[in-house]
Motif scaffolding. Structure first.
Motif, PDB file in Angstrom:
ATOM      1  N   UNK A 137       0.610  -1.176  -0.084  1.00  0.00           N
ATOM      2  CA  UNK A 137      -0.372  -0.084   0.114  1.00  0.00           C
ATOM      3  C   UNK A 137       0.755   1.075   0.389  1.00  0.00           C
ATOM      4  N   UNK A 138       2.066   0.751   0.524  1.00  0.00           N
ATOM      5  CA  UNK A 138       2.812   2.447   0.503  1.00  0.00           C
ATOM      6  C   UNK A 138       3.158   2.709  -0.881  1.00  0.00           C
ATOM      7  N   UNK A 139       3.402   3.935  -1.084  1.00  0.00           N
ATOM      8  CA  UNK A 139       3.985   4.643  -2.108  1.00  0.00           C
ATOM      9  C   UNK A 139       5.367   4.721  -2.164  1.00  0.00           C
ATOM     10  N   UNK A 140       6.100   4.665  -3.946  1.00  0.00           N
ATOM     11  CA  UNK A 140       7.772   3.904  -3.579  1.00  0.00           C
ATOM     12  C   UNK A 140       8.362   5.394  -5.301  1.00  0.00           C
ATOM     13  N   UNK A 141       9.102   5.906  -4.928  1.00  0.00           N
ATOM     14  CA  UNK A 141       8.854   5.541  -6.651  1.00  0.00           C
ATOM     15  C   UNK A 141      10.640   5.847  -6.323  1.00  0.00           C
ATOM     16  N   UNK A 142      11.128   4.872  -7.651  1.00  0.00           N
ATOM     17  CA  UNK A 142      12.779   4.348  -8.002  1.00  0.00           C
ATOM     18  C   UNK A 142      13.466   5.355  -8.790  1.00  0.00           C
ATOM     19  N   UNK A 143      14.679   5.832  -8.515  1.00  0.00           N
ATOM     20  CA  UNK A 143      15.038   7.589  -8.975  1.00  0.00           C
ATOM     21  C   UNK A 143      15.880   6.274  -9.558  1.00  0.00           C
ATOM     22  N   UNK A 144      16.043   6.958 -11.143  1.00  0.00           N
ATOM     23  CA  UNK A 144      17.330   6.930 -12.287  1.00  0.00           C
ATOM     24  C   UNK A 144      17.667   8.385 -12.355  1.00  0.00           C
ATOM     25  N   UNK A 145      19.613   8.343 -12.524  1.00  0.00           N
ATOM     26  CA  UNK A 145      19.684   9.260 -13.398  1.00  0.00           C
ATOM     27  C   UNK A 145      20.909   9.374 -14.328  1.00  0.00           C
ATOM     28  N   UNK A 146      21.024   9.715 -15.476  1.00  0.00           N
ATOM     29  CA  UNK A 146      22.211   9.476 -16.453  1.00  0.00           C
ATOM     30  C   UNK A 146      22.867  11.149 -16.301  1.00  0.00           C
ATOM     31  N   UNK A 147      24.214  10.645 -16.631  1.00  0.00           N
ATOM     32  CA  UNK A 147      25.397  12.027 -16.725  1.00  0.00           C
ATOM     33  C   UNK A 147      26.095  12.219 -18.036  1.00  0.00           C
ATOM     34  N   UNK A 148      25.431  11.376 -18.758  1.00  0.00           N
ATOM     35  CA  UNK A 148      25.678  11.067 -20.260  1.00  0.00           C
ATOM     36  C   UNK A 148      25.314  12.265 -21.629  1.00  0.00           C
ATOM     37  N   UNK A 149      23.479  12.810 -20.800  1.00  0.00           N
ATOM     38  CA  UNK A 149      23.384  13.429 -22.235  1.00  0.00           C
ATOM     39  C   UNK A 149      22.588  12.494 -23.036  1.00  0.00           C
ATOM     40  N   UNK A 150      21.935  11.036 -22.819  1.00  0.00           N
ATOM     41  CA  UNK A 150      21.397  10.053 -24.208  1.00  0.00           C
ATOM     42  C   UNK A 150      19.715  10.842 -23.796  1.00  0.00           C
ATOM     43  N   UNK A 151      19.292  10.742 -24.803  1.00  0.00           N
ATOM     44  CA  UNK A 151      18.295  11.144 -24.855  1.00  0.00           C
ATOM     45  C   UNK A 151      16.994  10.032 -24.122  1.00  0.00           C
ATOM     46  N   UNK A 152      18.146   8.626 -24.563  1.00  0.00           N
ATOM     47  CA  UNK A 152      16.902   7.890 -24.534  1.00  0.00           C
ATOM     48  C   UNK A 152      16.995   7.638 -22.998  1.00  0.00           C
ATOM     49  N   UNK A 153      16.094   6.971 -22.408  1.00  0.00           N
ATOM     50  CA  UNK A 153      16.223   6.412 -21.476  1.00  0.00           C
ATOM     51  C   UNK A 153      14.976   4.705 -21.154  1.00  0.00           C
ATOM     52  N   UNK A 154      15.250   4.198 -20.139  1.00  0.00           N
ATOM     53  CA  UNK A 154      14.860   2.586 -20.472  1.00  0.00           C
ATOM     54  C   UNK A 154      13.918   2.113 -18.822  1.00  0.00           C
ATOM     55  N   UNK A 155      12.998   1.484 -18.462  1.00  0.00           N
ATOM     56  CA  UNK A 155      13.322   0.441 -17.225  1.00  0.00           C
ATOM     57  C   UNK A 155      12.490  -0.300 -18.096  1.00  0.00           C
ATOM     58  N   UNK A 156      13.402  -1.549 -17.401  1.00  0.00           N
ATOM     59  CA  UNK A 156      13.301  -3.344 -17.513  1.00  0.00           C
ATOM     60  C   UNK A 156      12.656  -3.790 -15.822  1.00  0.00           C
ATOM     61  N   UNK A 157      11.690  -4.889 -16.470  1.00  0.00           N
ATOM     62  CA  UNK A 157      11.544  -5.350 -15.394  1.00  0.00           C
ATOM     63  C   UNK A 157      12.881  -7.048 -15.134  1.00  0.00           C
ATOM     64  N   UNK A 158      13.027  -7.563 -14.322  1.00  0.00           N
ATOM     65  CA  UNK A 158      13.036  -8.602 -14.335  1.00  0.00           C
ATOM     66  C   UNK A 158      13.363  -9.301 -12.895  1.00  0.00           C
ATOM     67  N   UNK A 159      12.661 -10.519 -12.826  1.00  0.00           N
ATOM     68  CA  UNK A 159      12.348 -11.971 -11.858  1.00  0.00           C
ATOM     69  C   UNK A 159      13.086 -12.606 -11.974  1.00  0.00           C
ATOM     70  N   UNK A 160      14.451 -12.930 -10.786  1.00  0.00           N
ATOM     71  CA  UNK A 160      14.926 -13.507 -10.188  1.00  0.00           C
ATOM     72  C   UNK A 160      15.520 -15.034 -11.365  1.00  0.00           C
ATOM     73  N   UNK A 161      16.288 -14.922 -12.319  1.00  0.00           N
ATOM     74  CA  UNK A 161      16.736 -16.002 -12.687  1.00  0.00           C
ATOM     75  C   UNK A 161      15.649 -16.369 -13.942  1.00  0.00           C
ATOM     76  N   UNK A 162      15.197 -14.944 -14.761  1.00  0.00           N
ATOM     77  CA  UNK A 162      14.445 -14.443 -15.735  1.00  0.00           C
ATOM     78  C   UNK A 162      14.847 -13.326 -16.621  1.00  0.00           C
ATOM     79  N   UNK A 163      13.747 -12.873 -18.094  1.00  0.00           N
ATOM     80  CA  UNK A 163      15.381 -12.621 -18.630  1.00  0.00           C
ATOM     81  C   UNK A 163      14.294 -10.652 -18.144  1.00  0.00           C
ATOM     82  N   UNK A 164      14.742 -10.187 -19.128  1.00  0.00           N
ATOM     83  CA  UNK A 164      14.304  -8.736 -19.008  1.00  0.00           C
ATOM     84  C   UNK A 164      13.562  -8.400 -19.714  1.00  0.00           C
ATOM     85  N   UNK A 165      12.345  -7.578 -19.522  1.00  0.00           N
ATOM     86  CA  UNK A 165      11.363  -6.849 -20.042  1.00  0.00           C
ATOM     87  C   UNK A 165      10.688  -5.537 -19.589  1.00  0.00           C
TER      88      UNK A 165
END
Lengths: 109, 111
Positions: free
Chosen positions: B16-44
Motif C-alpha cells: 500500500x505504500x507509494x514508492x519512487x525509484x530514481x534513475x539518473x544519467x550524466x551522459x546526455x543520452x536522449x533515450x531512457x528505459x525501465x526494465x523489470x526482471x524476476x529472479x533467473x528470468x529475462x528482462x522485460x
C-alpha cells in the motif's frame, strides 16, 4: 517484437575450458549487445556488435547480421566468468532492446 | 564506464505504500528505459522515453508510471505497492541507435 533465442540455456565448464554461446534473432537489427549479469544483478556491457567481429581479452564476439545470429566466445574460462550472459537486439526505428532468456554459465575450479 | 545511477539499491516496503525509484544519467543520452526482471528470468521493457516530456509504455504491462521532466532524470513510481511488484528494476539509457548502458538496479521487495 523481435524474438531472441539463446543457447544453450545452461553451461557448466571446467576452469580453462573454451565455450561458445549463441544468439538467434527473428528479424533484421541495427543494434546487438552482449551483457554479463553479475551476482549482484548488474548488467555489464561486453560487446556492442551489430555486425562483424570484436575481441576483448579472453572474450570475442561475431555477428552475422544477414543470417541473424551472433556468437560469444569465452576462452580459457575462469571462475569469475560465471553468471548469466544476455544477448539483446534492437532496431533504430524504435530504439528498444529485446532480450533473450540468457545463458547461465558456471565455471568450476 | 557508464554514468547511470539508480537509488535505492535495495528496498523493502509494506503493501500500500507509494514508492519512487530514481534513475539518473550524466551522459546526455536522449533515450531512457525501465526494465523489470524476476529472479533467473529475462528482462522485460516496461517504460521508455525518447526525450523530455516523452514517455511510452513498454512490452510488459506495468502498474507503475514514469516521468521525464529533465533529460538526465527518469523516475519510476508505484502509487500503491503490492507483493506482486516484488522484482528487480533496471534503468538504462542510450543515444539513438547506439549502445545502451544499465544502472546497478533496484531490488524491490513488497511485504
Amino acid at each position: 517484437g523481435i524474438q531472441v533465442e539463446q543457447s544453450p540455456p545452461d553451461l557448466i565448464l571446467q576452469e580453462g575450458a573454451n565455450s561458445t554461446l549463441r544468439c538467434n534473432f527473428s528479424d533484421s537489427v541495427n543494434n546487438l549487445q552482449w551483457f554479463h549479469q553479475n551476482p549482484w544483478g548488474q548488467l555489464i556491457n561486453l560487446f556492442y556488435i551489430p555486425s562483424g567481429t570484436k575481441q576483448n581479452g579472453r572474450l570475442s564476439a561475431t555477428t552475422v547480421a544477414t543470417e541473424r545470429y551472433s556468437l560469444l566466445y569465452i576462452s580459457s574460462s575462469q571462475t569469475t566468468d560465471s553468471g548469466v550472459y544476455f544477448c539483446a537486439v534492437g532496431r533504430s526505428n524504435d530504439y528498444k532492446l529485446s532480450f533473450g532468456a540468457g545463458t547461465t554459465v558456471t565455471v568450476r575450479a | 564506464e557508464a554514468d547511470i545511477y539508480q537509488t535505492p539499491r535495495y528496498l523493502v516496503i509494506g503493501t500500500g505504500k507509494k514508492i519512487t525509484l530514481e534513475c539518473s544519467q550524466t551522459m546526455g543520452h536522449d533515450k531512457m528505459y525501465w526494465y523489470q526482471q524476476d529472479p533467473g528470468m529475462e528482462l522485460h521493457l516496461i517504460h521508455y522515453s525518447y526525450g523530455v516530456n516523452s514517455t511510452e509504455k513498454g512490452d510488459l504491462s506495468s502498474e507503475s508510471t514514469v516521468s521525464r521532466i529533465r533529460t538526465e532524470h527518469f523516475p519510476l513510481t508505484l502509487e500503491s505497492a503490492r507483493p506482486s511488484h516484488t522484482s528487480q528494476y533496471l534503468c538504462a539509457s542510450s543515444l539513438v541507435g547506439y549502445e545502451a548502458f544499465f544502472g546497478q538496479g533496484t531490488r524491490l521487495t513488497v511485504v
